[in-house]
Write a protein that holds these residues in place. Structure first.
Motif, PDB file in Angstrom:
ATOM      1  N   GLY A 223       0.796  -1.218   0.000  1.00 53.53           N
ATOM      2  CA  GLY A 223       0.000   0.000   0.000  1.00 53.53           C
ATOM      3  C   GLY A 223       0.826   1.264   0.000  1.00 53.53           C
ATOM      4  O   GLY A 223       0.279   2.384  -0.127  1.00 53.53           O
ATOM      5  N   ASN A 230       2.236   4.895   3.508  1.00 55.42           N
ATOM      6  CA  ASN A 230       0.802   5.089   3.714  1.00 55.42           C
ATOM      7  C   ASN A 230       0.336   4.321   4.943  1.00 55.42           C
ATOM      8  O   ASN A 230      -0.836   4.029   5.084  1.00 55.42           O
ATOM      9  CB  ASN A 230       0.025   4.632   2.473  1.00 55.42           C
ATOM     10  CG  ASN A 230       0.239   5.587   1.314  1.00 55.42           C
ATOM     11  OD1 ASN A 230       0.232   6.808   1.489  1.00 55.42           O
ATOM     12  ND2 ASN A 230       0.478   5.048   0.120  1.00 55.42           N
ATOM     13  N   GLN A 292      -0.673  -8.079   1.632  1.00 53.92           N
ATOM     14  CA  GLN A 292       0.060  -6.921   1.118  1.00 53.92           C
ATOM     15  C   GLN A 292       1.374  -6.646   1.862  1.00 53.92           C
ATOM     16  O   GLN A 292       2.047  -5.682   1.555  1.00 53.92           O
ATOM     17  CB  GLN A 292      -0.800  -5.652   1.133  1.00 53.92           C
ATOM     18  CG  GLN A 292      -2.029  -5.734   0.207  1.00 53.92           C
ATOM     19  CD  GLN A 292      -2.734  -4.415   0.102  1.00 53.92           C
ATOM     20  OE1 GLN A 292      -3.346  -3.946   1.077  1.00 53.92           O
ATOM     21  NE2 GLN A 292      -2.638  -3.785  -1.053  1.00 53.92           N
TER      22      GLN A 292
END
Lengths: 456, 380
Positions: A223, A230, A292
């Protein structure tokens, strides 16, 4: 697929979707950068697939050292400045492995090489001059030998081509055992990784893992943007940005960025770095369970053969063959002062036969069968491969030799499965019972499952 | 407990008060209420416990004269080696000595032992009556219960490594407290009373988390939380029905695979049954059953370094032959040889809160996804 593994009781996945997957490296082809330093004439740094950059001689032979370590009944190895790996071929045991006494004739004693034959010293010319961390030490036979950081340097008779690192390995799952269990093992020697001071790089079976010096894994987050985090607010409940001093300077692939006024964070190849707050142990991959998020590698290790699989077992993710049987490697060092290897086919096989068959090669072949490779199988790398072996002798064979088996290898050594029973009464396919099958928990002479993820 | 089952709660204490008593115990507010003293029902009708100790039940007296009248076993690997290969000046080879000894570790024969081995004797033994019979080979429990089946005690009860001063015993105790591989737990569900409840369910799990400990490092503390290892520990999950009678959890039979961090492998216990005294903060008792010989030999004698076995005079081949000689359960359908030996594990547990669902986990997204994201993702 990850949901399948939980919902449908799928316990084996193929490499195309599994291995190296918790990883971030720029690509499979990315190579580790290292700190440049002056080298003696004729010596070089070469890239290896498993161990990263290593020092080598002009022919590309990897360098090793042999730091002293304690065994149960004494020490072996070398201290700085004093090479002991000499030309004498030991014929008797040293009794370093309790409870067996010294003075026993070693297997195949008449053919046993000397330490210097198995580990040829890196000789320095008579007019060699020290440079940087490189010094020159006097061998017992009067010749000069290169040393790095004080430790005398050697090559391995097992290495045949540039990039081979077959003599030994710095793999964490093996080197972490180095408390005398393995015998006193050699170490691959290479330049320092070019990472900021608070980071280190470790050799793992998935790749060269970037970690904090305290051995906590670092992670990257999909991300994030390039050199921009972030991960704020709730994200920080689980992740700690790896902060840099405001004075920190970029180092090659490492940069810093200001994540908040006055707060700087490290990024590797543009990816901000984090620690996973709930990792339970050093070298963990727990954080990569979070979608992620990925462990970080300077370079990925070569993938095993396509037919191999990853298995879920009670000890972690282990390697499995095409039938889902856990794959084992065999380790062995003998009980002489020079601690020679006995884990490769040219070494005496009686050690292995004793463990896997009580001395009977036929029982060995049934209990720990080789992992058979298809004829003509290739891996395209120097870590995984194939060789022909004679199962009766355990020695290397030629393709046209009767009964020769073409078997998969890891680091130039045959691989095995275990055909014994499990500890569930045959109710599951878990067959890691043989993990640790051998003396000193299998570390000195025995079999170990190849663990891709050690969760304990 | 299902709705058709008669309520067995003995106390008239309102559930609200019961819960408060339970919570008081959990939080360590003074002396914890013991089941049997106060009837307590756990919140949500469930309670979890993590094992803090699992050791083979060996009845020990101070001087060992009662259970080991010939003395403890004197011949371990080192001593047997010296007997087998006396230091008489003979030039010997590794192949003819060390390898022979090691072959007897990895591939022991069940034939009569060439070395003297001291079995445990006496009348008293720890364990359960597994077969409902009182036989000449049975022991009587320290509390006077006859018919105790524990032939494993007869085999290893005089081997120092299994007794209180034993090196391996104490290392295993430490591992059990500190190594997550061993974090075996039970969760009791459908519990209306920790004193008397005719129908509860025991589920075994492996936990993922470090246990809280006291300042000495020796005593795990109750009240911690444990996430469930539903991936690597999935094969350790078992369910078995049980009842609670006067504060004692008594289960039906179940096959258990017990993780052992000291050897990073499993021991298989067949037809195991729990008899464990419950309290809100802790539990203690016995798991009796038939220990699968190959699995317990594998976990202990094939895996522990020979020097550790030597410290406690535990010669693998001799132990194996004793196990085979005294085996009394689960005959092999082909050969008729017994494959298991009656045994008892003495166990201690402390209460834990079992976290079943992501919603219960408040440590951040890093862990909330744990249970369903162990698997691999496509390579980058």
């Amino acid at each position: 697929m990850r949901y399948l593994r939980n919902i449908v009781n799928v316990s084996v996945v193929t490499f195309s979707i599994a291995i190296g997957v918790h990883a971030y490296a720029a690509s499979q082809a990315a190579k580790e950068d290292y700190v440049r330093e002056p080298l003696p004439p004729g010596l070089q740094v070469i890239a290896t697939e498993l161990e990263g950059p290593v020092f080598a001689n002009a022919e590309g032979r990897t360098f090793y050292r042999w730091p002293a370590a304690e065994l149960r009944n004494g020490n072996a190895g070398e201290v700085q400045g004093k090479p002991t790996c000499g030309n004498e071929a030991y014929r008797e045991s040293a009794g370093l492995m309790s409870p067996y006494p010294p003075g026993l004739e070693l297997p195949e004693a008449a053919k046993r090489p000397s330490c210097a034959e198995e580990w040829p010293p890196v000789l320095a010319p008579a007019d060699a001059k020290p440079i940087g961390a490189w010094t020159i030490v006097d061998r017992p036979d009067g010749r000069k030998q290169w040393a790095y950081e004080g430790y005398s340097l050697y090559t391995s008779m097992l290495d045949k081509q540039p990039g081979d690192v077959l003599g030994t390995t710095n793999l964490l799952h093996i080197s972490n055992d180095d408390r005398g269990f393995n015998g006193v093992v050699r170490r691959v020697v290479g330049p320092k990784p070019n990472v900021p001071a608070q980071f280190a790089v470790y050799t793992t079976i998935t790749g060269r893992s970037v970690e904090l010096h305290e051995e906590w894994s670092v992670y990257s987050y999909d991300g994030d943007a390039r050199n921009k985090s972030n991960c704020y607010n709730a994200c920080l409940d689980g992740w700690e940005p790896t902060l840099a001093g405001s004075y920190a300077s970029p180092i090659h692939e490492w940069t810093t960025f200001e994540r908040a006024p006055g707060v700087w964070q490290w990024a590797f190849r543009g990816r901000p770095m984090y620690r996973h707050l709930t990792d339970r142990d050093p070298h963990s991959q727990d954080g990569a369970d979070v979608p992620q998020w990925h462990n970080v590698y300077t370079q990925m290790a070569p993938k095993p053969p396509q037919s191999f699989k990853v298995k879920i077992t009670t000890i972690g993710d282990t390697l499995g063959d095409e039938h889902g049987k856990t794959i084992y490697e065999y380790r062995c060092t003998d009980d002489a002062l020079d601690q020679l290897l006995c884990d490769y086919p040219e070494a005496p096989q009686i050690y292995r036969f004793t463990v896997c068959g009580g001395g009977d090669p036929d029982r060995c072949a049934k209990t720990f069968p080789y992992v058979i490779a298809p004829k003509g199988a290739k891996t395209g790398n120097q870590v995984w491969g194939t060789m022909y072996v004679d199962p009766k002798t355990g020695k290397r064979a030629t393709a046209d030799q009767p009964n020769a088996l073409n078997v998969w290898t890891f680091r130039g050594r045959p691989l095995y499965t275990f055909a014994g029973r499990n500890n569930y009464g045959d109710k599951t396919s878990e067959d890691t019972n043989a993990n640790g099958w051998g003396e000193f928990g299998g570390r000195r002479n025995g079999f170990h499952a190849i663990v891709y993820r050690n969760v304990f | 407990m299902n709705s058709e089952r008669p309520a067995l709660r003995q106390s008239s204490m309102p559930a609200r008060v019961i819960t408060a008593v339970f919570a008081f115990g959990i939080l360590g507010g003074g002396n914890a209420a013991m089941a049997g003293d106060v009837d307590v029902a756990p919140p949500g009708r469930s309670i979890g416990y993590a094992f803090s100790e699992i050791i083979w039940g060996v009845y020990e007296t101070k001087d060992a004269k009662e259970e080991c009248p010939q003395g403890v076993v004197a011949l371990g690997p080192r001593e047997e080696y010296k007997l087998q290969f006396p230091d008489d000046g003979t030039k010997r080879k590794v192949v003819d000595t060390q390898m022979v000894r090691e072959a007897d570790v990895w591939w022991p024969k069940a034939e009569p032992n060439q070395f003297p081995f001291r079995e445990a004797g006496g009348k008293i033994g720890i364990g359960l009556d597994l077969d409902g019979k009182v036989k000449p080979t049975d022991f009587t429990s320290p509390e006077g219960r006859p018919g105790i089946d524990n032939q494993l005690f007869r085999a290893i009860g005089c081997v120092m490594n299994y007794r209180s001063p034993g090196s391996i015993l104490n290392i295993e105790k430490t591992f059990f407290k500190n190594v997550a591989y061993d974090r075996l737990m039970i969760e009791l569900t459908d519990v209306d009373s920790l004193v008397n409840d005719g129908d509860v369910t025991i589920t075994t799990y492996r936990g993922l988390d470090t246990m809280p400990n006291d300042a000495t490092g020796n005593n795990l503390q109750p009240g911690g939380t444990q996430r469930l290892d539903l991936i690597y520990g999935k094969s350790l999950i078992r369910k078995v029905k049980a009842k609670i009678v006067n504060g004692v959890l008594i289960s039906e039979h179940v096959d258990l695979s017990l993780p052992r961090a000291g050897s990073t492998t499993l021991e298989w216990m067949r037809d195991a049954r729990f008899e464990v005294k419950l309290a809100p903060e802790k539990a203690e008792g016995i798991i009796g059953g038939y220990a699968d010989i190959e699995s317990i030999y594998n976990a202990r004698n094939r895996r522990w370094p020979i020097h550790h076995l030597a410290y406690g005079q535990e010669a693998p081949g001799s132990v194996y032959r004793a196990l085979r000689k005294l085996a009394d359960g689960f005959p092999d359908p082909k050969t008729g040889e017994y494959t298991a030996i009656s045994a008892a594990l003495t166990v201690k547990l402390v209460q834990v809160r079992v976290l079943h669902h992501e919603k219960e986990i408040s440590m951040g997204n890093a862990v909330t996804q744990f249970s369903d994201t162990r698997a691999a993702q496509p390579a980058k």
